[in-house]
Design a protein around this motif. Structure first.
Motif, PDB file in Angstrom:
ATOM      1  N   ALA A   1      39.425  -7.458 -54.899  1.00  0.00           N
ATOM      2  CA  ALA A   1      40.385  -7.874 -53.877  1.00  0.00           C
ATOM      3  C   ALA A   1      40.522  -9.397 -53.830  1.00  0.00           C
ATOM      4  O   ALA A   1      41.632  -9.939 -53.805  1.00  0.00           O
ATOM      5  CB  ALA A   1      39.951  -7.339 -52.515  1.00  0.00           C
ATOM      6  N   TYR A   2      39.376 -10.101 -53.854  1.00  0.00           N
ATOM      7  CA  TYR A   2      39.468 -11.556 -53.721  1.00  0.00           C
ATOM      8  C   TYR A   2      39.912 -12.234 -55.004  1.00  0.00           C
ATOM      9  O   TYR A   2      40.417 -13.372 -54.969  1.00  0.00           O
ATOM     10  CB  TYR A   2      38.129 -12.150 -53.263  1.00  0.00           C
ATOM     11  N   CYS A   3      39.776 -11.544 -56.129  1.00  0.00           N
ATOM     12  CA  CYS A   3      40.231 -12.112 -57.399  1.00  0.00           C
ATOM     13  C   CYS A   3      41.703 -12.490 -57.323  1.00  0.00           C
ATOM     14  O   CYS A   3      42.096 -13.575 -57.737  1.00  0.00           O
ATOM     15  CB  CYS A   3      40.008 -11.102 -58.529  1.00  0.00           C
ATOM     16  N   PHE A   4      42.527 -11.584 -56.781  1.00  0.00           N
ATOM     17  CA  PHE A   4      43.966 -11.830 -56.710  1.00  0.00           C
ATOM     18  C   PHE A   4      44.291 -12.961 -55.736  1.00  0.00           C
ATOM     19  O   PHE A   4      45.213 -13.742 -55.968  1.00  0.00           O
ATOM     20  CB  PHE A   4      44.690 -10.545 -56.322  1.00  0.00           C
ATOM     21  N   VAL A   5      43.527 -13.049 -54.648  1.00  0.00           N
ATOM     22  CA  VAL A   5      43.727 -14.138 -53.687  1.00  0.00           C
ATOM     23  C   VAL A   5      43.455 -15.484 -54.357  1.00  0.00           C
ATOM     24  O   VAL A   5      44.276 -16.414 -54.309  1.00  0.00           O
ATOM     25  CB  VAL A   5      42.794 -13.960 -52.468  1.00  0.00           C
ATOM     26  N   GLU A   6      42.290 -15.584 -55.000  1.00  0.00           N
ATOM     27  CA  GLU A   6      41.893 -16.864 -55.595  1.00  0.00           C
ATOM     28  C   GLU A   6      42.782 -17.235 -56.784  1.00  0.00           C
ATOM     29  O   GLU A   6      43.129 -18.400 -56.968  1.00  0.00           O
ATOM     30  CB  GLU A   6      40.432 -16.791 -56.026  1.00  0.00           C
ATOM     31  N   MET A   7      43.145 -16.242 -57.591  1.00  0.00           N
ATOM     32  CA  MET A   7      43.995 -16.519 -58.740  1.00  0.00           C
ATOM     33  C   MET A   7      45.364 -17.037 -58.305  1.00  0.00           C
ATOM     34  O   MET A   7      45.909 -17.980 -58.888  1.00  0.00           O
ATOM     35  CB  MET A   7      44.167 -15.263 -59.593  1.00  0.00           C
ATOM     36  N   GLY A   8      45.916 -16.441 -57.249  1.00  0.00           N
ATOM     37  CA  GLY A   8      47.212 -16.871 -56.746  1.00  0.00           C
ATOM     38  C   GLY A   8      47.179 -18.306 -56.261  1.00  0.00           C
ATOM     39  O   GLY A   8      48.073 -19.106 -56.576  1.00  0.00           O
ATOM     40  N   VAL A   9      46.134 -18.660 -55.513  1.00  0.00           N
ATOM     41  CA  VAL A   9      46.001 -20.032 -55.015  1.00  0.00           C
ATOM     42  C   VAL A   9      45.771 -21.002 -56.170  1.00  0.00           C
ATOM     43  O   VAL A   9      46.356 -22.094 -56.211  1.00  0.00           O
ATOM     44  CB  VAL A   9      44.848 -20.131 -53.994  1.00  0.00           C
ATOM     45  N   ALA A  10      44.911 -20.605 -57.130  1.00  0.00           N
ATOM     46  CA  ALA A  10      44.605 -21.473 -58.268  1.00  0.00           C
ATOM     47  C   ALA A  10      45.855 -21.822 -59.063  1.00  0.00           C
ATOM     48  O   ALA A  10      46.064 -22.976 -59.446  1.00  0.00           O
ATOM     49  CB  ALA A  10      43.577 -20.799 -59.173  1.00  0.00           C
ATOM     50  N   LEU A  11      46.707 -20.826 -59.298  1.00  0.00           N
ATOM     51  CA  LEU A  11      47.943 -21.067 -60.044  1.00  0.00           C
ATOM     52  C   LEU A  11      48.911 -21.934 -59.244  1.00  0.00           C
ATOM     53  O   LEU A  11      49.635 -22.760 -59.797  1.00  0.00           O
ATOM     54  CB  LEU A  11      48.603 -19.739 -60.409  1.00  0.00           C
ATOM     55  N   ALA A  12      48.908 -21.752 -57.927  1.00  0.00           N
ATOM     56  CA  ALA A  12      49.827 -22.507 -57.067  1.00  0.00           C
ATOM     57  C   ALA A  12      49.461 -23.983 -56.982  1.00  0.00           C
ATOM     58  O   ALA A  12      50.334 -24.848 -56.941  1.00  0.00           O
ATOM     59  CB  ALA A  12      49.863 -21.900 -55.671  1.00  0.00           C
ATOM     60  N   ILE A  13      48.150 -24.295 -56.961  1.00  0.00           N
ATOM     61  CA  ILE A  13      47.727 -25.687 -56.785  1.00  0.00           C
ATOM     62  C   ILE A  13      47.220 -26.320 -58.081  1.00  0.00           C
ATOM     63  O   ILE A  13      46.882 -27.501 -58.100  1.00  0.00           O
ATOM     64  CB  ILE A  13      46.641 -25.811 -55.689  1.00  0.00           C
ATOM     65  N   GLY A  14      47.139 -25.560 -59.155  1.00  0.00           N
ATOM     66  CA  GLY A  14      46.707 -26.099 -60.440  1.00  0.00           C
ATOM     67  C   GLY A  14      45.247 -26.478 -60.501  1.00  0.00           C
ATOM     68  O   GLY A  14      44.898 -27.544 -61.016  1.00  0.00           O
ATOM     69  N   SER A  15      44.373 -25.591 -59.999  1.00  0.00           N
ATOM     70  CA  SER A  15      42.940 -25.884 -60.006  1.00  0.00           C
ATOM     71  C   SER A  15      42.232 -25.157 -61.145  1.00  0.00           C
ATOM     72  O   SER A  15      42.266 -23.931 -61.229  1.00  0.00           O
ATOM     73  CB  SER A  15      42.309 -25.470 -58.667  1.00  0.00           C
ATOM     74  N   VAL A  16      41.562 -25.922 -62.011  1.00  0.00           N
ATOM     75  CA  VAL A  16      40.799 -25.344 -63.113  1.00  0.00           C
ATOM     76  C   VAL A  16      39.614 -24.547 -62.591  1.00  0.00           C
ATOM     77  O   VAL A  16      39.348 -23.426 -63.027  1.00  0.00           O
ATOM     78  CB  VAL A  16      40.290 -26.451 -64.063  1.00  0.00           C
ATOM     79  N   SER A  17      38.877 -25.119 -61.655  1.00  0.00           N
ATOM     80  CA  SER A  17      37.660 -24.470 -61.170  1.00  0.00           C
ATOM     81  C   SER A  17      37.967 -23.167 -60.429  1.00  0.00           C
ATOM     82  O   SER A  17      37.248 -22.175 -60.588  1.00  0.00           O
ATOM     83  CB  SER A  17      36.872 -25.424 -60.266  1.00  0.00           C
ATOM     84  N   LEU A  18      39.021 -23.159 -59.622  1.00  0.00           N
ATOM     85  CA  LEU A  18      39.381 -21.928 -58.918  1.00  0.00           C
ATOM     86  C   LEU A  18      39.857 -20.846 -59.882  1.00  0.00           C
ATOM     87  O   LEU A  18      39.535 -19.666 -59.710  1.00  0.00           O
ATOM     88  CB  LEU A  18      40.470 -22.196 -57.871  1.00  0.00           C
ATOM     89  N   LEU A  19      40.610 -21.233 -60.900  1.00  0.00           N
ATOM     90  CA  LEU A  19      41.092 -20.255 -61.869  1.00  0.00           C
ATOM     91  C   LEU A  19      39.924 -19.654 -62.646  1.00  0.00           C
ATOM     92  O   LEU A  19      39.873 -18.442 -62.875  1.00  0.00           O
ATOM     93  CB  LEU A  19      42.080 -20.906 -62.836  1.00  0.00           C
ATOM     94  N   ALA A  20      38.970 -20.502 -63.036  1.00  0.00           N
ATOM     95  CA  ALA A  20      37.782 -20.003 -63.722  1.00  0.00           C
ATOM     96  C   ALA A  20      36.996 -19.082 -62.804  1.00  0.00           C
ATOM     97  O   ALA A  20      36.474 -18.050 -63.239  1.00  0.00           O
ATOM     98  CB  ALA A  20      36.914 -21.173 -64.175  1.00  0.00           C
TER      99      ALA A  20
END
Length: 205
Positions: A23-42
């Motif tokens: 469930a949280y994977c999709f939350v974090e991935m969406g935010v990571a792509l929106a703000i361009g964060s390497v660490s969040l995407l990883a």
């Protein structure tokens, strides 16, 4: 506690943790792509890894000791997946070190820390019930809490420096943690392989 009770407890814990991570994977991935964060995407890739590990635990329960050792080594490979994602993102981001949105990064990492802390607490009770299987899940959840705290700290450094390099450096740290966890699980699986050979009366090399 009987063996059947242990299996049920481990299966229940693994299913709960798998659901939380997916469930949280999709939350974090969406935010990571929106703000361009390497660490969040990883880290979002790491949530997928945790989901896979815990689902594999549910599937592997009831297998022989030798089969569980093989499953443990498979999971050691799975743990390396987020490491590869982080390494790829580090290289890509190095050419354009734009800093991510700090408030969203910190809030999202905080939510991830809560999810991973709950997962670690759930798995702490069962981490010795199935050798490398449960150890893999616990180590992954434990390392994820550390990573999330580092992401929050990195966000504060990013706000202070207005640079994207702290995010890139943390991507390298995530890679190191993933490789270390994979090595620990690989060693545990090797011990189970030797134990399975001993039980079968085979020569232990």
């Amino acid at each position: 506690m009987t063996d059947r009770d242990r299996v049920r407890a481990l299966r229940r814990a693994s299913l709960v943790v798998a659901a939380l991570n997916l469930a949280y994977c999709f939350v974090e991935m969406g935010v990571a792509l929106a703000i361009g964060s390497v660490s969040l995407l990883a880290d979002s890739a790491d949530f997928l890894e945790d989901t896979a590990i815990n689902l594999l635990i549910v599937i592997a329960l009831g297998w022989s000791l030798g089969a569980q050792a093989i499953a443990g080594r498979v999971m050691a490979g799975i743990i390396l997946v987020p490491a590869a994602v982080a390494a790829w993102q580090v290289v890509a981001k190095a050419s354009d070190p734009t800093p991510p949105d700090v408030p969203l990064l910190v809030i999202t990492a905080g939510g991830a820390a809560v999810v991973n802390l709950v997962s670690a607490l759930v798995l702490a009770r069962v981490r010795r019930m199935s050798g490398s299987l449960s150890k893999a899940a616990f180590l992954s959840a434990r390392n994820d809490v550390i990573v999330n705290v580092l992401i929050i700290a990195m966000g504060l450094v990013t706000a202070w420096t207005a640079s994207g390099w702290p995010d890139i450096v943390l991507g390298a740290v995530i890679t190191v943690l993933a490789v270390h966890a994979a090595w620990e699980v690989w060693e545990a699986a090797g011990e189970e392989r030797l134990a399975a050979k001993a039980l079968a009366g085979e020569a232990v090399d």
